[in-house]
Design a protein around this motif. Structure first.
Motif: not given
Length: 740
Positions: A319, A326-327, A331, A355, A394-397, A400, A402, A461
């Protein structure tokens, strides 16, 4: 010597030693320089004693000191001797034995001589063979220009660098009738050599392989100088080359090597094998030196390409704002850990997926700017990286995040997540003293490591959403949350059909003047009566409709049912009073222009004056959309609507923000009403209420359930309230009969 005084001085020393040898040996003897600083002599018709005397004389006459500004270097000889008949009867054997004796002399302190002797311990023989080096004669300038042009053409047109290099070494092997061609890269720190490219005449393929040590004579050779050595000595240092996949290598008699530089200070070598007993000619050695330069360029380009690809992969995996994964990368990594059984845990280790999101982050972006918002996200990412219990993150967006976390037990993980939230809040408090920002965290424990990543993330979540709704900080996932989510999906699926069937009903809860205990208004609420007769409270269906956006249609459905009743009351001559109705945050998206237009059209259709409709918005909506909401509410006020802030005290706004909103009414949340009889809290409730009452027209305390609460509020000078003490929410028809 060369490093200290330069090659000119080094060449002079070599010339002097050659002169000493010429003066000491007979014309019938054979003398030669075999490369670098090594010389060879064959004494004919001489006894071992005569050879010993000659060696001693050579040592004395060659010995000298070179004195410079900053160094003194002593020039001495190390001499090894082998006796024909005792140590061998052919050139190769005698040379090898004398060579071992010379290196034995070096190890024993140099400036001396020794005989090989008839027997050598196997370990010592191998150790001495390791140091064996044979330099080829001076390299001729005659090269095969046509083949060099072919090599440069491959280089200049290469799209696949490694593939083109494989083509080149294959052609080198065929051109010179070689048994094998290898390209190694050295890892100096680890003292390893990595086989990157391999060809042999049998056509066998070998993948990239790391050898635990580099051949000393090759590694220590000068850049660009051709070195040859018997293959058996290479196999002694790298026994892996005797494996089946390298079939044919042990049969090769001579191994040649040219060291090259690539990518600045790194080095590697072109290693070739010849089946000829004579080894390599001067022309072949010279050509291989030239080709090694080309190979070095190939390897430089390959490494640069590899570095670029690594950087691209790094950027693809990262990210850009926070430098966390990143996600997609996160994942992929967690899925692999799950497949490998790395997250199963044991009696001393528990794993969980957390989360996170930042409460009211949109408010920061809208009111302080994106740059400040980005800075807060970077601070959170730095905090996450600093936590030793975080395994991956990670940063999802947006805001947010995780985390994969590890602890000794579940209680420890809960404590660590709470501490992280506290540290984040304290960090921001230093920079933004007037703000209150915390995290909402959903925790899903990985109990057996057999769940899928998607299911674990879904659980985290769901827990995070509940934490946000309840302002609870951190919530642990429970199985009933998934059931509630599934119920939400069923609710949204049935919503429009239920709307058409009239299953949604308007309930009104009266508002009272505290002293007179007289109704002066009401609040409109929604209830869903199923075909079975069961009545669902708003908590069962509002969140699901809010999430998907259907709530807007429910808001206006309730408004229309209310307006229809008010029109009926008005037509029958009854007196109207103001009724408040809730409007979701969804109505205020895109500035609220569409909302105002729809609201106006609806009221005009029923002929009800806007002064009888009080528009309620929750404090949390104000925090998220302060500037746009302020403009929208100002327009509503200008059109004659009353504005109410609902659930005040449950969000994160400050009193100064409250003063900015053009509201007529502030409704104090039930949580403050409940504090009236708690030790030390009543004074706070009084002070807060007085402050708001000084700025706003009407302050209503919600959730009044006891006479003591009503009495306290009256004594404090407050006039308005609602709650079960006065009356519960009533169906519209029942309210009409009782109060209209």
């Amino acid at each position: 010597m060369n490093d200290t005084f330069g090659h000119t001085v080094g060449d002079t020393v070599i010339t002097d030693i050659a002169g000493v040898m010429q003066s000491r040996f007979q014309e019938t003897d054979v003398t030669a320089r075999v490369g670098g600083d090594e010389f060879l002599a064959l004494m004919r018709d001489a006894t071992p004693e005569e050879a010993k005397e000659c060696a001693a004389a050579l040592g004395r006459e060659a010995r000298k000191k070179l004195i410079g500004d900053d160094a003194i270097v002593e020039v001495t000889l190390s001499i090894g001797m082998a006796v024909y008949g005792e140590d061998g009867r052919d050139y190769e054997t005698l040379f090898a034995m004398a060579d071992r004796a010379m290196y034995a002399t070096k190890r024993e302190g140099k400036d001396h001589y020794s005989f090989a002797g008839k027997k050598q311990p196997e370990g010592e023989a191998r150790e001495r063979r390791r140091d064996r080096i044979e330099y080829a004669p001076e390299i001729s300038q005659k090269v095969d220009k046509e083949f060099l042009n072919f090599a440069f053409s491959l280089l200049s047109h290469a799209k696949d660098i490694n593939g083109s290099l494989n083509v080149l070494i294959k052609q080198i092997g065929k051109k010179y009738g070689l048994g094998f061609v290898m390209v190694f890269e050295y890892r100096e720190e680890q003292q390893e050599m990595v086989l990157m490219n391999y060809w042999n005449r049998d056509g066998s393929r070998v993948e990239q392989q790391v050898f635990p040590r580099a051949v000393a004579v090759f590694r220590e050779a000068e850049i660009g100088r051709f070195v040859s050595v018997p293959t058996e000595e290479i196999l002694t240092e790298i026994p892996q080359l005797t494996a089946e996949e390298y079939r044919g290598v042990p049969a090769i008699k001579t191994c040649g090597n040219v060291k090259f530089e690539f990518s600045g200070s790194r080095s590697g070598c072109l290693c070739v094998g010849s089946g000829s007993a004579e080894g390599f000619s001067k022309e072949e050695a010279g050509m291989l030196c030239e080709l090694a330069r080309v190979v070095g360029v190939f390897v430089s380009l390959r490494n640069r390409q590899s570095d670029d690809q690594a950087e691209i992969r790094h950027l693809q995996n990262q990210d850009m704002l926070t430098e966390l994964y990143n996600l997609d990368t996160f994942r992929r990594r967690i899925r692999k850990k799950l497949r490998d059984g790395g997250l199963a845990g044991d009696e001393n280790t528990v794993y969980a997926l957390v989360n996170l999101d930042v409460n009211n982050f949109a408010y920061v972006n809208e009111n302080y700017g994106q740059e400040v918002g980005d800075g807060i996200l970077r601070e959170l990412a730095a905090l996450i990286r600093s936590e030793s219990y975080v395994v991956e993150a990670c940063r999802m967006y947006s805001d947010y995040f995780i985390e994969l976390v590890r602890g000794t037990d579940k209680k420890t993980i809960l404590e660590l997540v709470a501490r992280e939230d506290q540290m984040f809040g304290e960090q921001l408090k230093i920079r933004y003293p007037a703000g209150t920002m915390q995290l909402s965290a959903g925790i899903c424990f990985i109990d057996d490591g057999k769940e899928t990543f998607e299911k674990i993330l879904e659980g985290a979540n769901l827990a995070r959403k509940l934490a946000k709704e309840q302002n609870a900080g951190a919530v642990v996932y429970r199985e009933d949350m998934r059931k509630n989510r599934d119920e939400g999906i069923r609710i949204t699926g049935r919503f429009y059909a239920a709307l058409q069937r009239g299953e949604f009903e308007v309930y009104l809860q009266p508002k009272f003047l505290l002293r007179e205990e007289r109704v002066y208004g009401a609040e409109a609420l929604a209830r869903w009566r199923l075909e079975s007769g069961e009545v669902l409270s708003p908590a069962r269906f509002i969140p699901a409709l809010e999430n998907i956006g259907y709530i807007v249609d429910l808001d206006f459905y309730i408004l229309e049912q209310l307006l229809r009743a008010m029109r009926r009351w008005k037509d029958s001559g009854r007196e109207l009073f103001t009724i408040s109705t809730n409007f979701s945050r969804r109505n205020f998206e895109n500035g609220g222009d569409d909302f105002i237009e729809r609201l106006q059209n609806t009221l005009q259709r029923y002929g009800i004056d806007p002064c009888y409709i009080e528009t309620e918005v929750t404090e949390s909506v104000i925090v998220e959309k302060l500037d746009s909401l302020k403009a929208c509410l100002t327009r509503l006020g200008e059109l004659g609507y009353r504005i109410a802030i609902d659930d005040f005290g449950t969000g994160y706004s400050s009193l100064s923000v409250l003063l900015e909103i053009p509201a007529n009414v502030v409704k104090i949340d039930k949580s403050f009403t409940d504090k009236i009889h708690q030790n030390g809290q009543s004074a706070f409730v009084y002070q807060m209420g007085q402050f708001i009452q000084s700025a706003k027209e009407e302050v209503i305390f919600e959730g009044i359930e006891e006479e003591q609460q009503r009495t306290f509020l009256m004594e404090c000078g407050f006039n308005y309230g609602q709650g079960y003490y006065f009356d519960r929410p009533l169906p519209l028809e029942e309210f009409e009969k009782k109060y209209i």
